[in-house]
Design a protein around this motif. Structure first.
Motif, PDB file in Angstrom:
ATOM      1  N   GLU A   1     -10.348   3.229  -4.523  1.00 22.26           N
ATOM      2  CA  GLU A   1     -10.022   3.868  -5.724  1.00 22.26           C
ATOM      3  C   GLU A   1      -9.385   5.351  -5.640  1.00 22.26           C
ATOM      4  O   GLU A   1      -8.702   5.752  -6.840  1.00 22.26           O
ATOM      5  CB  GLU A   1     -11.445   3.905  -6.570  1.00 22.26           C
ATOM      6  CG  GLU A   1     -11.368   4.642  -7.927  1.00 22.26           C
ATOM      7  CD  GLU A   1     -12.633   4.289  -8.482  1.00 22.26           C
ATOM      8  OE1 GLU A   1     -12.843   4.977  -9.694  1.00 22.26           O
ATOM      9  OE2 GLU A   1     -13.461   3.554  -8.235  1.00 22.26           O
ATOM     10  N   GLU A   2      -9.556   6.034  -4.933  1.00 21.23           N
ATOM     11  CA  GLU A   2      -9.007   7.517  -4.724  1.00 21.23           C
ATOM     12  C   GLU A   2      -7.706   7.393  -4.645  1.00 21.23           C
ATOM     13  O   GLU A   2      -6.978   7.951  -5.383  1.00 21.23           O
ATOM     14  CB  GLU A   2      -9.527   8.024  -3.568  1.00 21.23           C
ATOM     15  CG  GLU A   2      -9.001   9.630  -3.369  1.00 21.23           C
ATOM     16  CD  GLU A   2      -9.646  10.361  -2.165  1.00 21.23           C
ATOM     17  OE1 GLU A   2      -9.246  11.364  -2.009  1.00 21.23           O
ATOM     18  OE2 GLU A   2     -10.534   9.666  -1.533  1.00 21.23           O
ATOM     19  N   ARG A   3      -7.041   6.405  -3.837  1.00 22.16           N
ATOM     20  CA  ARG A   3      -5.449   6.425  -3.673  1.00 22.16           C
ATOM     21  C   ARG A   3      -5.035   5.546  -5.090  1.00 22.16           C
ATOM     22  O   ARG A   3      -3.860   6.098  -5.454  1.00 22.16           O
ATOM     23  CB  ARG A   3      -5.198   5.461  -2.459  1.00 22.16           C
ATOM     24  CG  ARG A   3      -3.612   5.339  -2.219  1.00 22.16           C
ATOM     25  CD  ARG A   3      -3.253   4.468  -1.223  1.00 22.16           C
ATOM     26  NE  ARG A   3      -3.750   3.220  -1.329  1.00 22.16           N
ATOM     27  CZ  ARG A   3      -2.785   2.147  -2.144  1.00 22.16           C
ATOM     28  NH1 ARG A   3      -1.706   2.567  -2.589  1.00 22.16           N
ATOM     29  NH2 ARG A   3      -3.337   1.008  -2.367  1.00 22.16           N
TER      30      ARG A   3
ATOM     31  N   TRP B   1      -3.977   1.785 -12.185  1.00 25.34           N
ATOM     32  CA  TRP B   1      -4.113   0.522 -11.351  1.00 25.34           C
ATOM     33  C   TRP B   1      -5.913   0.284 -11.126  1.00 25.34           C
ATOM     34  O   TRP B   1      -6.099  -0.638 -10.889  1.00 25.34           O
ATOM     35  CB  TRP B   1      -3.666   1.087 -10.041  1.00 25.34           C
ATOM     36  CG  TRP B   1      -2.137   0.919  -9.897  1.00 25.34           C
ATOM     37  CD1 TRP B   1      -1.201   1.894 -10.068  1.00 25.34           C
ATOM     38  CD2 TRP B   1      -1.479  -0.456 -10.176  1.00 25.34           C
ATOM     39  NE1 TRP B   1       0.168   1.380 -10.052  1.00 25.34           N
ATOM     40  CE2 TRP B   1      -0.087  -0.098 -10.303  1.00 25.34           C
ATOM     41  CE3 TRP B   1      -1.951  -1.740 -10.448  1.00 25.34           C
ATOM     42  CZ2 TRP B   1       0.734  -1.022 -10.323  1.00 25.34           C
ATOM     43  CZ3 TRP B   1      -0.959  -2.700 -10.376  1.00 25.34           C
ATOM     44  CH2 TRP B   1       0.462  -2.332 -10.367  1.00 25.34           C
ATOM     45  N   VAL B   2      -6.617   1.590 -11.266  1.00 25.66           N
ATOM     46  CA  VAL B   2      -8.010   1.149 -10.992  1.00 25.66           C
ATOM     47  C   VAL B   2      -8.564   0.188 -12.134  1.00 25.66           C
ATOM     48  O   VAL B   2      -8.972  -0.904 -11.742  1.00 25.66           O
ATOM     49  CB  VAL B   2      -8.978   2.451 -11.236  1.00 25.66           C
ATOM     50  CG1 VAL B   2     -10.449   2.176 -11.040  1.00 25.66           C
ATOM     51  CG2 VAL B   2      -8.404   3.325  -9.979  1.00 25.66           C
ATOM     52  N   ARG B   3      -8.132   0.338 -13.387  1.00 23.59           N
ATOM     53  CA  ARG B   3      -8.561  -0.434 -14.631  1.00 23.59           C
ATOM     54  C   ARG B   3      -8.057  -1.903 -14.525  1.00 23.59           C
ATOM     55  O   ARG B   3      -8.494  -2.769 -14.593  1.00 23.59           O
ATOM     56  CB  ARG B   3      -8.406   0.332 -15.723  1.00 23.59           C
ATOM     57  CG  ARG B   3      -8.715  -0.477 -16.918  1.00 23.59           C
ATOM     58  CD  ARG B   3      -8.734   0.096 -18.243  1.00 23.59           C
ATOM     59  NE  ARG B   3      -7.796   0.862 -18.492  1.00 23.59           N
ATOM     60  CZ  ARG B   3      -7.599   2.165 -19.414  1.00 23.59           C
ATOM     61  NH1 ARG B   3      -8.819   2.636 -19.833  1.00 23.59           N
ATOM     62  NH2 ARG B   3      -6.532   2.904 -19.466  1.00 23.59           N
ATOM     63  N   THR B   4      -6.523  -1.785 -14.243  1.00 32.43           N
ATOM     64  CA  THR B   4      -5.822  -3.031 -14.153  1.00 32.43           C
ATOM     65  C   THR B   4      -6.365  -3.880 -13.024  1.00 32.43           C
ATOM     66  O   THR B   4      -6.612  -5.112 -13.271  1.00 32.43           O
ATOM     67  CB  THR B   4      -4.219  -2.640 -13.952  1.00 32.43           C
ATOM     68  OG1 THR B   4      -3.930  -2.014 -15.183  1.00 32.43           O
ATOM     69  CG2 THR B   4      -3.705  -4.063 -13.881  1.00 32.43           C
TER      70      THR B   4
ATOM     71  N   ARG C   1       0.797  -1.287  -0.017  1.00 31.27           N
ATOM     72  CA  ARG C   1       0.086  -0.057   0.145  1.00 31.27           C
ATOM     73  C   ARG C   1       0.797   1.226   0.117  1.00 31.27           C
ATOM     74  O   ARG C   1       0.454   2.346   0.354  1.00 31.27           O
ATOM     75  CB  ARG C   1      -0.849   0.009   1.257  1.00 31.27           C
ATOM     76  CG  ARG C   1      -1.629  -1.242   1.253  1.00 31.27           C
ATOM     77  CD  ARG C   1      -3.001  -1.225   0.174  1.00 31.27           C
ATOM     78  NE  ARG C   1      -3.856  -2.409   0.299  1.00 31.27           N
ATOM     79  CZ  ARG C   1      -5.008  -2.177   0.803  1.00 31.27           C
ATOM     80  NH1 ARG C   1      -5.630  -1.066   1.330  1.00 31.27           N
ATOM     81  NH2 ARG C   1      -6.026  -3.473   0.756  1.00 31.27           N
ATOM     82  N   LYS C   2       2.088   1.199  -0.478  1.00 33.34           N
ATOM     83  CA  LYS C   2       2.944   2.118  -0.399  1.00 33.34           C
ATOM     84  C   LYS C   2       3.612   2.421  -1.865  1.00 33.34           C
ATOM     85  O   LYS C   2       4.604   3.205  -2.080  1.00 33.34           O
ATOM     86  CB  LYS C   2       4.208   2.142   0.583  1.00 33.34           C
ATOM     87  CG  LYS C   2       3.604   2.271   1.993  1.00 33.34           C
ATOM     88  CD  LYS C   2       4.779   2.180   3.092  1.00 33.34           C
ATOM     89  CE  LYS C   2       4.272   2.052   4.322  1.00 33.34           C
ATOM     90  NZ  LYS C   2       3.826   0.771   4.747  1.00 33.34           N
TER      91      LYS C   2
ATOM     92  N   GLY D   1      -4.156  -2.628  -3.158  1.00 32.13           N
ATOM     93  CA  GLY D   1      -5.411  -1.929  -2.853  1.00 32.13           C
ATOM     94  C   GLY D   1      -6.767  -2.341  -3.633  1.00 32.13           C
ATOM     95  O   GLY D   1      -6.523  -2.924  -4.737  1.00 32.13           O
ATOM     96  N   ASP D   2      -7.821  -2.598  -2.861  1.00 34.19           N
ATOM     97  CA  ASP D   2      -9.142  -2.783  -3.585  1.00 34.19           C
ATOM     98  C   ASP D   2      -9.564  -1.768  -4.474  1.00 34.19           C
ATOM     99  O   ASP D   2      -9.955  -0.613  -3.684  1.00 34.19           O
ATOM    100  CB  ASP D   2      -9.884  -3.464  -2.515  1.00 34.19           C
ATOM    101  CG  ASP D   2     -11.161  -4.086  -3.062  1.00 34.19           C
ATOM    102  OD1 ASP D   2     -11.580  -3.735  -4.158  1.00 34.19           O
ATOM    103  OD2 ASP D   2     -11.757  -4.841  -2.551  1.00 34.19           O
ATOM    104  N   PRO D   3      -9.928  -1.824  -5.615  1.00 34.49           N
ATOM    105  CA  PRO D   3     -10.487  -0.697  -6.385  1.00 34.49           C
ATOM    106  C   PRO D   3     -11.919  -0.354  -5.951  1.00 34.49           C
ATOM    107  O   PRO D   3     -12.375   0.620  -6.277  1.00 34.49           O
ATOM    108  CB  PRO D   3     -10.467  -1.370  -7.916  1.00 34.49           C
ATOM    109  CG  PRO D   3     -10.374  -2.917  -7.803  1.00 34.49           C
ATOM    110  CD  PRO D   3      -9.442  -2.921  -6.548  1.00 34.49           C
ATOM    111  N   ALA D   4     -12.447  -1.393  -5.177  1.00 32.91           N
ATOM    112  CA  ALA D   4     -14.024  -0.930  -4.690  1.00 32.91           C
ATOM    113  C   ALA D   4     -13.814  -0.309  -3.393  1.00 32.91           C
ATOM    114  O   ALA D   4     -14.594   0.856  -3.405  1.00 32.91           O
ATOM    115  CB  ALA D   4     -14.536  -2.299  -4.389  1.00 32.91           C
TER     116      ALA D   4
END
Length: 631
Positions: free
Chosen positions: A548-550, A519-522, A457-458, A542-545
């Motif tokens: 998503e903001e990060r 990363w959201v789409r991938t 997460r970094k 990270g979980d896109p659900a």
């Protein structure tokens, strides 16, 4: 043949094979000369080392035809024979049949990673053993009766792999394990009774389960109950099917090999080192054990005669990395690959208990003097928080006379590792005067579990800072031109390359090779057959659900207008992991800010380039781009 063939995951740029002449130029110094790009790719890349039933020949895949095909290599040194003749899709040889010279091999279409399993019959005809659309199949192992073999396929459910038992005569099959629990299928005991599967609980925690395939009602037996975050991975069963050898980091920073007795259900230590034990395999007769240890970005194999407890002595070998060890049925013949940094791997055969070692292949280009090439050296530097970051440094011979430009090469993953070994891509760039530092930033495997999880997460932050501090380290070397440092990487390394170009102003150029940019789409579009470790990916990235903001904030595609220095992007059109639209959008985003970007797309490749002409075209493009914008 060994029923378990040890392999090491790594990000590979496969060598091409095209006859070429040395560049018509005088040596820059008496110690080396500069070669044309084609010469570095005019080598033969080999893998696979299955011995046939009588030990007379080795089955390998070779790219000497320009694309990978299967070959028969006699152990007596006589000429090899080409067994397949693909001109479109690479063929990856797996194994001879135990009692004749039929072969199994795997192939996909255009790099889409939907591999099918094929058999080449004795008369040369080909049969697809796993027909159908949108499925992926993998060979698992042979049954020790030599009449059956196991295949994993996701044809029933695209997310998970079931196990099928095939017979060798007519290829009829039956499902022996229906994977309704979402497990990773790992290994089957040689006698066909025991199946071990894994479950990924998080990116730091996993478990192993056993199934008794002879029991009428298959019930998962949880054999790795534990507290806290511990990872477990199956290596192999012993040849007598009485013990499971598995790896775990439950007892320290590094993976150790442990044994689980199937009768007593007791766990005991088996093999440990000061680095990760990455695999354990055995000769079919159980006499020899092969242990792979990842020692500071170099895999070392330790071969032991279990009857005497003594290491197997290999006489008269040159310096190099040993891999791909395989024995015949009686374990009196052994084949293996040997390679230094400055030469592609060559295949050797050793008659056990003799002083005879015979080299069976000549994979290097005779136009190249290996003395003109450069071996990598493991170096470490201090990052922003004092952490020591390892990597492999290649110093061009030109640096003895003048300062040279440099590139930071970032591996794939996340969680991969750059490793010592021959790469035509690296040697080509170094030979043309570019220093290379292959960084193993935090989050890389091979340096302990703490180091591996430091970037969770970094991403786009701490690992990117490692890359920036790698630049500062290179600037401290008196032979590096401190104003000419770029960054290059593939897959996750392509992501960090684009992050370095979009989120910093540190680098003069960037080469992004099929890198993630959104990363959201991938993370929403990962292949269905990755389902069993989807949670592990989400735990790390990270979980896109919910994140998503990060994920948006670390995705370079949304900040392409900030890129201030030239970029080259290279992509395979059929890539199932990093979709082509990722690179399309990144190109447009950079252009929207007025910065130069070049774009190369291969219509017949996926996540990595396996065809000779494409490898050469990409390598030429890298060099031309760097010569224009960095040198």
């Amino acid at each position: 043949m060994m029923r378990l063939i040890l392999t090491v995951s790594m990000f590979l740029f496969l060598a091409a094979c095209q006859q070429a002449a040395v560049k018509d130029s005088t040596p820059v110094t008496d110690d080396f000369r500069v070669y044309d790009t084609e010469v570095f790719f005019d080598t033969t890349s080999l893998f696979g080392s299955s011995l046939n039933s009588d030990g007379s020949a080795v089955l390998v895949s070779s790219n000497e035809t320009g694309i990978y095909n299967a070959f028969r290599v006699p152990v007596d040194g006589s000429p090899k024979t080409q067994l397949t003749n693909s001109t479109t899709d690479s063929i990856y040889a797996i194994s001879w049949f135990p009692q004749d010279d039929r072969i199994l091999y795997s192939a996909d279409e255009g790099g889409n990673e939907l591999n099918h399993l094929y058999v080449r019959e004795m008369d040369g005809t080909i049969k697809d053993l796993t027909p159908g659309d949108e499925l992926k199949a993998n060979f698992l192992s042979w049954h020790d009766n030599d009449q059956q073999f196991y295949v994993a396929s996701n044809e029933r459910d695209p997310k998970f792999f079931d196990v099928y038992l095939y017979d060798t005569d007519h290829y009829t099959r039956q499902m022996v394990f229906k994977n309704e629990g979402g497990y990773d299928v790992s290994a089957i005991s040689p006698d066909g009774r025991w199946l071990v599967v894994g479950r990924t609980n998080s990116n730091a925690d996993s478990d192993l389960y056993l199934y008794d395939l002879e029991h009428a009602k298959q019930v998962a037996q949880h054999i790795t109950k534990h507290d806290g975050d511990v990872q477990y991975r199956a290596y192999s069963f012993t040849p007598d099917s009485t013990q499971l050898i598995y790896g775990t980091n439950a007892h320290g920073e590094f993976n150790q090999a442990w044994r689980y007795d199937l009768k007593s259900q007791n766990h005991r230590p088996y093999y440990s080192a000061d680095w990760d034990v990455s695999g354990v395999g055995f000769s079919d007769n159980g006499q020899y054990r092969v242990v792979a240890v990842n020692e500071d970005a170099l895999t070392k194999l330790y071969i032991t005669d279990l009857e005497t407890g003594q290491p197997l002595q290999l006489p008269g070998l040159p310096q190099g990395n040993l891999r791909g060890v395989n024995f015949n049925e009686n374990a009196d013949t052994m084949v293996f690959y040997l390679a230094p940094d400055t030469s592609p791997a060559n295949l050797y055969v050793h008659q056990v208990n003799t002083n005879r070692v015979t080299r069976l292949t000549q994979t290097g280009n005779p136009a190249i003097d290996e003395n003109h090439l450069v071996s990598g050296e493991v170096r470490r530097f201090e990052s922003f928080d004092g952490l020591q970051i390892p990597g492999i440094l290649y110093k061009p011979k030109q640096a003895e006379q003048q300062k040279v430009p440099a590139l930071i090469f970032i591996h794939g993953g996340p969680g991969g590792q750059s490793r010592i070994g021959y790469s035509p891509l690296i040697q080509n760039l170094v030979n043309h005067g570019y220093a290379i530092f292959m960084i193993n930033n935090r989050g890389s495997s091979g340096y302990g579990k703490t180091f591996f999880h430091l970037d969770d997460r970094k991403h786009g932050d701490h690992d990117l800072k490692d890359v920036v501090y790698n630049k500062y380290y290179l600037q401290s070397l008196d032979w590096v031109d401190d104003d000419k440092i770029g960054v290059i990487g593939g897959s996750y390394g392509g992501y960090l390359t684009m992050a370095a170009m979009a989120f910093t102003d540190e680098f003069k150029v960037g080469i992004n090779i099929f890198g993630v940019t959104n990363w959201v789409r991938t993370l929403k579009s990962i292949p269905p057959y990755w389902e069993s470790f989807r949670k592990s990916l989400y735990d790390e990235l990270g979980d896109p659900a919910t994140d998503e903001e990060r994920l948006h904030a670390i995705s370079p595609v949304f900040f392409g207008h900030q890129v201030k220095s030239p970029v080259l992007i290279v992509q395979g059109a059929n890539d199932p992991r990093v979709l082509k639209i990722e690179s399309d959008d990144m190109v447009e985003a950079i252009r929207s800010g007025g910065t130069y970007v070049d774009y190369l797309v291969f219509d017949d490749e996926g996540h990595g380039f396996s065809k000779k002409n494409n490898q050469i075209a990409a390598a030429k493009k890298y060099l031309a781009f760097l010569d224009e914008y960095l040198k």
